[in-house]
Design a protein around this motif. Structure first.
Motif, PDB file in Angstrom:
ATOM      1  N   THR A  86       0.938  -1.300   0.002  1.00  0.00           N
ATOM      2  CA  THR A  86       0.214   0.076   0.089  1.00  0.00           C
ATOM      3  C   THR A  86       0.734   1.117   0.022  1.00  0.00           C
ATOM      4  O   THR A  86       0.632   2.291  -0.749  1.00  0.00           O
ATOM      5  N   LEU A  87       2.037   1.336   0.971  1.00  0.00           N
ATOM      6  CA  LEU A  87       2.803   2.268   0.957  1.00  0.00           C
ATOM      7  C   LEU A  87       3.613   2.576  -0.465  1.00  0.00           C
ATOM      8  O   LEU A  87       3.586   3.732  -0.974  1.00  0.00           O
ATOM      9  N   VAL A  88       3.944   1.588  -1.179  1.00  0.00           N
ATOM     10  CA  VAL A  88       4.739   1.642  -2.525  1.00  0.00           C
ATOM     11  C   VAL A  88       3.762   2.337  -3.359  1.00  0.00           C
ATOM     12  O   VAL A  88       4.100   3.310  -4.108  1.00  0.00           O
ATOM     13  N   LYS A  89       2.374   1.755  -3.327  1.00  0.00           N
ATOM     14  CA  LYS A  89       1.570   2.428  -4.590  1.00  0.00           C
ATOM     15  C   LYS A  89       1.157   3.813  -4.382  1.00  0.00           C
ATOM     16  O   LYS A  89       0.933   4.444  -5.036  1.00  0.00           O
ATOM     17  N   GLN A  90       0.942   4.127  -2.999  1.00  0.00           N
ATOM     18  CA  GLN A  90       0.631   5.390  -2.716  1.00  0.00           C
ATOM     19  C   GLN A  90       1.934   6.360  -3.080  1.00  0.00           C
ATOM     20  O   GLN A  90       1.751   7.568  -3.605  1.00  0.00           O
ATOM     21  N   LEU A  91       3.174   6.030  -2.747  1.00  0.00           N
ATOM     22  CA  LEU A  91       4.229   6.952  -3.048  1.00  0.00           C
ATOM     23  C   LEU A  91       4.488   6.866  -4.445  1.00  0.00           C
ATOM     24  O   LEU A  91       4.808   7.990  -5.176  1.00  0.00           O
ATOM     25  N   PHE A  92       4.275   5.796  -5.380  1.00  0.00           N
ATOM     26  CA  PHE A  92       4.594   5.970  -6.681  1.00  0.00           C
ATOM     27  C   PHE A  92       3.387   6.494  -7.532  1.00  0.00           C
ATOM     28  O   PHE A  92       3.591   6.761  -8.467  1.00  0.00           O
ATOM     29  N   ASN A  93       2.326   6.641  -6.995  1.00  0.00           N
ATOM     30  CA  ASN A  93       1.274   7.478  -7.568  1.00  0.00           C
ATOM     31  C   ASN A  93       1.463   8.975  -7.659  1.00  0.00           C
ATOM     32  O   ASN A  93       1.111   9.771  -8.344  1.00  0.00           O
ATOM     33  N   SER A  94       2.337   9.402  -6.909  1.00  0.00           N
ATOM     34  CA  SER A  94       2.851  10.877  -6.884  1.00  0.00           C
ATOM     35  C   SER A  94       4.118  10.944  -7.487  1.00  0.00           C
ATOM     36  O   SER A  94       4.648  12.305  -7.580  1.00  0.00           O
ATOM     37  N   LEU A  95       4.794   9.664  -7.626  1.00  0.00           N
ATOM     38  CA  LEU A  95       6.162   9.778  -8.234  1.00  0.00           C
ATOM     39  C   LEU A  95       6.069  10.029  -9.679  1.00  0.00           C
ATOM     40  O   LEU A  95       5.138   9.523 -10.525  1.00  0.00           O
ATOM     41  N   PRO A  96       6.884  10.760 -10.586  1.00  0.00           N
ATOM     42  CA  PRO A  96       6.829  10.932 -11.942  1.00  0.00           C
ATOM     43  C   PRO A  96       7.194   9.786 -12.766  1.00  0.00           C
ATOM     44  O   PRO A  96       7.239   9.707 -13.866  1.00  0.00           O
ATOM     45  N   THR A  97       8.058   9.024 -12.015  1.00  0.00           N
ATOM     46  CA  THR A  97       8.859   7.958 -12.706  1.00  0.00           C
ATOM     47  C   THR A  97       7.978   6.510 -12.956  1.00  0.00           C
ATOM     48  O   THR A  97       6.934   6.456 -12.487  1.00  0.00           O
ATOM     49  N   ASN A  98       8.713   5.790 -13.833  1.00  0.00           N
ATOM     50  CA  ASN A  98       8.142   4.471 -14.162  1.00  0.00           C
ATOM     51  C   ASN A  98       8.141   3.185 -13.219  1.00  0.00           C
ATOM     52  O   ASN A  98       9.280   3.232 -12.652  1.00  0.00           O
ATOM     53  N   ILE A  99       7.263   2.475 -13.085  1.00  0.00           N
ATOM     54  CA  ILE A  99       7.497   1.259 -12.299  1.00  0.00           C
ATOM     55  C   ILE A  99       6.580   0.170 -12.488  1.00  0.00           C
ATOM     56  O   ILE A  99       5.240   0.489 -13.468  1.00  0.00           O
ATOM     57  N   THR A 100       7.164  -1.146 -12.725  1.00  0.00           N
ATOM     58  CA  THR A 100       6.313  -2.078 -13.111  1.00  0.00           C
ATOM     59  C   THR A 100       6.216  -2.984 -11.839  1.00  0.00           C
ATOM     60  O   THR A 100       7.003  -3.382 -11.243  1.00  0.00           O
ATOM     61  N   TYR A 101       4.778  -3.350 -11.917  1.00  0.00           N
ATOM     62  CA  TYR A 101       4.479  -4.239 -10.601  1.00  0.00           C
ATOM     63  C   TYR A 101       4.052  -5.507 -11.250  1.00  0.00           C
ATOM     64  O   TYR A 101       3.780  -5.873 -12.363  1.00  0.00           O
TER      65      TYR A 101
END
Length: 159
Positions: A86-101
């Motif tokens: 949950t913390l990772v998803k909240q953090l990466f929703n605000s980050l402009p970078t790319n992430i693959t789950y």
């Protein structure tokens, strides 16, 4: 604190122009530091304070990785059933970078990348202000200052 090679699992990909970073490895290190900090200081924290402290340790690791070079980063996160997710998803929703789950190992992700499509975020929608506000709202003012001072961090977080 500088990241050791054990904490940072990454691979540079000059063809795609990204450095792929195993976020799970960073989070393991982050969680150990989080636990050590709480135990050493004998803290009794509320749920909100634990969440803010968790964001602090996760964001610190991400900013630390991004400050080393200006190469664009692409994070990989193996999903698990925990609060960390949950913390990772909240953090990466605000980050402009790319992430693959994903649900495979980082090594498998790297092996399969030639057969995968990598669609980066729309650059016109990149907003460091959103990430800065997120850090600010969680009381992480020191990290906001690092974000504004170090150009490598901004360049690394570009999609």
């Amino acid at each position: 604190m500088e990241l050791s090679t054990l904490e940072l699992e990454k691979e540079d990909d000059s063809i795609r122009g990204y450095t792929f970073v195993n976020l799970n490895r960073l989070l393991e290190s982050s969680y150990k530091e989080y636990q050590l900090y709480i135990n050493e200081n004998d803290l009794k924290l509320t749920k909100k304070e634990k969440k803010q402290l968790g964001f602090h340790f996760i964001a610190t690791k991400i900013i630390e990785v991004c400050s080393y070079s200006d190469t664009k980063k692409w994070f990989y996160y193996k999903i698990n059933e925990s609060v960390e997710n949950t913390l990772v998803k909240q953090l990466f929703n605000s980050l402009p970078t790319n992430i693959t789950y994903g649900d495979t190992s980082f090594k498998q992700f790297l092996d399969d990348r030639d057969y995968s499509s990598f669609t980066s975020k729309d650059v016109s929608k990149v907003s460091y202000d959103k990430f800065s506000r997120f850090l600010h709202s969680n009381g992480l003012l020191n990290l906001v200052n690092k974000l504004h001072i170090n150009l490598n961090i901004k360049l690394s977080l570009l999609p």
